[in-house]
Motif scaffolding. Sequence first.
Motif, PDB file in Angstrom:
ATOM      1  N   ALA A  95       0.846  -1.193   0.000  1.00 14.01           N
ATOM      2  CA  ALA A  95       0.000   0.000   0.000  1.00 14.01           C
ATOM      3  C   ALA A  95       0.876   1.236   0.000  1.00 14.01           C
ATOM      4  N   VAL A  96       0.563   2.175  -0.870  1.00 11.82           N
ATOM      5  CA  VAL A  96       1.283   3.444  -0.956  1.00 11.82           C
ATOM      6  C   VAL A  96       0.347   4.541  -0.471  1.00 11.82           C
ATOM      7  N   VAL A  97       0.787   5.292   0.525  1.00  9.93           N
ATOM      8  CA  VAL A  97      -0.026   6.360   1.099  1.00  9.93           C
ATOM      9  C   VAL A  97       0.661   7.692   0.826  1.00  9.93           C
ATOM     10  N   THR A  98       0.082   8.495  -0.059  1.00  7.36           N
ATOM     11  CA  THR A  98       0.648   9.828  -0.272  1.00  7.36           C
ATOM     12  C   THR A  98       0.322  10.692   0.949  1.00  7.36           C
ATOM     13  N   GLY A  99       1.251  11.575   1.287  1.00  9.30           N
ATOM     14  CA  GLY A  99       1.057  12.347   2.511  1.00  9.30           C
ATOM     15  C   GLY A  99       1.161  11.477   3.743  1.00  9.30           C
ATOM     16  N   GLY A 100       1.843  10.347   3.601  1.00  7.71           N
ATOM     17  CA  GLY A 100       1.906   9.363   4.684  1.00  7.71           C
ATOM     18  C   GLY A 100       2.760   9.761   5.863  1.00  7.71           C
ATOM     19  N   SER A 101       3.456  10.883   5.750  1.00  6.18           N
ATOM     20  CA  SER A 101       4.249  11.374   6.885  1.00  6.18           C
ATOM     21  C   SER A 101       3.456  12.353   7.744  1.00  6.18           C
ATOM     22  N   GLY A 102       2.283  12.762   7.276  1.00  7.78           N
ATOM     23  CA  GLY A 102       1.435  13.664   8.050  1.00  7.78           C
ATOM     24  C   GLY A 102       0.696  12.918   9.140  1.00  7.78           C
ATOM     25  N   VAL A 103      -0.063  13.649   9.932  1.00 13.03           N
ATOM     26  CA  VAL A 103      -0.735  13.040  11.079  1.00 13.03           C
ATOM     27  C   VAL A 103      -1.790  12.024  10.642  1.00 13.03           C
ATOM     28  N   ILE A 104      -2.685  12.421   9.751  1.00 11.08           N
ATOM     29  CA  ILE A 104      -3.694  11.479   9.274  1.00 11.08           C
ATOM     30  C   ILE A 104      -3.054  10.409   8.400  1.00 11.08           C
ATOM     31  N   TYR A 143       9.774  -1.964  -4.406  1.00 12.69           N
ATOM     32  CA  TYR A 143       8.788  -2.837  -3.775  1.00 12.69           C
ATOM     33  C   TYR A 143       8.128  -3.799  -4.757  1.00 12.69           C
ATOM     34  N   GLY A 144       8.306  -3.546  -6.043  1.00 12.68           N
ATOM     35  CA  GLY A 144       7.830  -4.478  -7.056  1.00 12.68           C
ATOM     36  C   GLY A 144       6.377  -4.362  -7.439  1.00 12.68           C
ATOM     37  N   ARG A 145       5.596  -3.590  -6.682  1.00 14.77           N
ATOM     38  CA  ARG A 145       4.165  -3.539  -6.949  1.00 14.77           C
ATOM     39  C   ARG A 145       3.517  -2.457  -6.097  1.00 14.77           C
ATOM     40  N   CYS A 146       2.304  -2.113  -6.452  1.00 18.59           N
ATOM     41  CA  CYS A 146       1.428  -1.321  -5.588  1.00 18.59           C
ATOM     42  C   CYS A 146       0.030  -1.899  -5.761  1.00 18.59           C
ATOM     43  N   ASP A 147      -0.530  -2.395  -4.676  1.00 11.10           N
ATOM     44  CA  ASP A 147      -1.867  -2.977  -4.717  1.00 11.10           C
ATOM     45  C   ASP A 147      -2.936  -2.012  -4.228  1.00 11.10           C
ATOM     46  N   VAL A 148      -2.533  -1.106  -3.326  1.00  9.88           N
ATOM     47  CA  VAL A 148      -3.455  -0.143  -2.743  1.00  9.88           C
ATOM     48  C   VAL A 148      -2.809   1.238  -2.788  1.00  9.88           C
ATOM     49  N   LEU A 149      -3.471   2.173  -3.428  1.00  7.78           N
ATOM     50  CA  LEU A 149      -3.003   3.562  -3.440  1.00  7.78           C
ATOM     51  C   LEU A 149      -3.985   4.404  -2.639  1.00  7.78           C
ATOM     52  N   VAL A 150      -3.483   5.025  -1.574  1.00  6.85           N
ATOM     53  CA  VAL A 150      -4.300   5.930  -0.761  1.00  6.85           C
ATOM     54  C   VAL A 150      -3.761   7.336  -0.972  1.00  6.85           C
ATOM     55  N   ILE A 178      -7.973   4.720  -3.196  1.00  7.84           N
ATOM     56  CA  ILE A 178      -8.781   5.326  -2.136  1.00  7.84           C
ATOM     57  C   ILE A 178      -8.363   6.785  -2.003  1.00  7.84           C
ATOM     58  N   LEU A 179      -9.285   7.684  -2.282  1.00  8.82           N
ATOM     59  CA  LEU A 179      -8.991   9.109  -2.278  1.00  8.82           C
ATOM     60  C   LEU A 179      -9.530   9.743  -1.004  1.00  8.82           C
ATOM     61  N   ILE A 180      -8.679  10.493  -0.308  1.00  4.78           N
ATOM     62  CA  ILE A 180      -9.130  11.208   0.876  1.00  4.78           C
ATOM     63  C   ILE A 180      -9.627  12.574   0.422  1.00  4.78           C
TER      64      ILE A 180
END
Length: 242
Positions: free
Chosen positions: A19-28, A73-80, A130-132
Motif C-alpha cells: 500500500a502506498v499512502v501519499t502524505g503518509g508522513s502527516g498526522v492522518i 517494492y515491485g508492486r502497488c496494490d493499494v493507493l491511498v 482510495i482518495l481522501i
Amino acid sequence: MNDTVTAANKRERGEQRVAVVTGGSGVIGSAIVTALREAGLNALSLDREGDVVGDLSSEESTRSAAAQVLERYGRCDVLVHCAAAFDHVVLADVDVSTWRHVQSVNVESVLWLSQAFTPGMAERGFGRLILITSNTVWMPPNPAQLPYVTSKAAELGMMRVLARTLGPSGISVTAVAPGLTDTPGSRNAYSDERFEAVVAQQALARRLVPEDTAAAVTFLASDNAAAMTGQVLCVDGGLVMR
C-alpha cells in the motif's frame, strides 16, 4: 477459506500486498500507514520526507516516485491519496500559481500515480484506489477554501469515472471524506470554540481523530469491501448526511 487464512497464505508466498499512502508522513497519513500495517499490508509513505520521496506538485517528481516504488517494492496494490495542499485564497485574489499548485497536488498527482500503478493491479486482478476527499465539498466553511474545496470535488468526479473505467480489471475506486479532525495543524488553525461548534452540529457529539479516517481506509482496502466502488464514506460524525 476465510480472508485471514488467504492473507496469511499470500504472505507465506511472498505476495504481501503493498500500500502506498501519499502524505503518509502527516498526522492522518501516518495513522493510515499504521492501520494498514496492522492489517497485514506492507504500507509505505510517499511524501516529501517519506519512505519514498516525492513532490506531488511536480508531474516529473510524482512519476519518478512511482517508478521508485515499483523498483524497490515491485508492486502497488493499494493507493491511498491523502496528501493535500490547503492554500487559502478568496475569489478576488486567486492567481494561477496558487490555483495550479492546489490542483496539481490534490488532483493531478492521482492521475500520474494511477497511470503508473493500475496496469500492475489489472494484471493481478486486484487493486484499490482510495482518495481522501473532504466533507467541505458539501458544506464549504470558508470562502478562502475555494481552491481546496474545488479540488476535493474534482477528486469525487475522478473517482466515479475511474470506478467505471477500472472496475472490469478488478480495481475499485472509493473515497473517504473526513470532517474537522483533531490534529496539531487543525488545532493551530481553529480555536476550541470552533471545534466545539462543529461537534455540536454532528449527530455523534465527539471530536474526530486521525484513527477514524484510518479505520475507514483500512476497511475499503480490505477484501471485506470487495463489492464497493464509486462510493464515498463520510467520516464526520454525521455532520453531512447525503
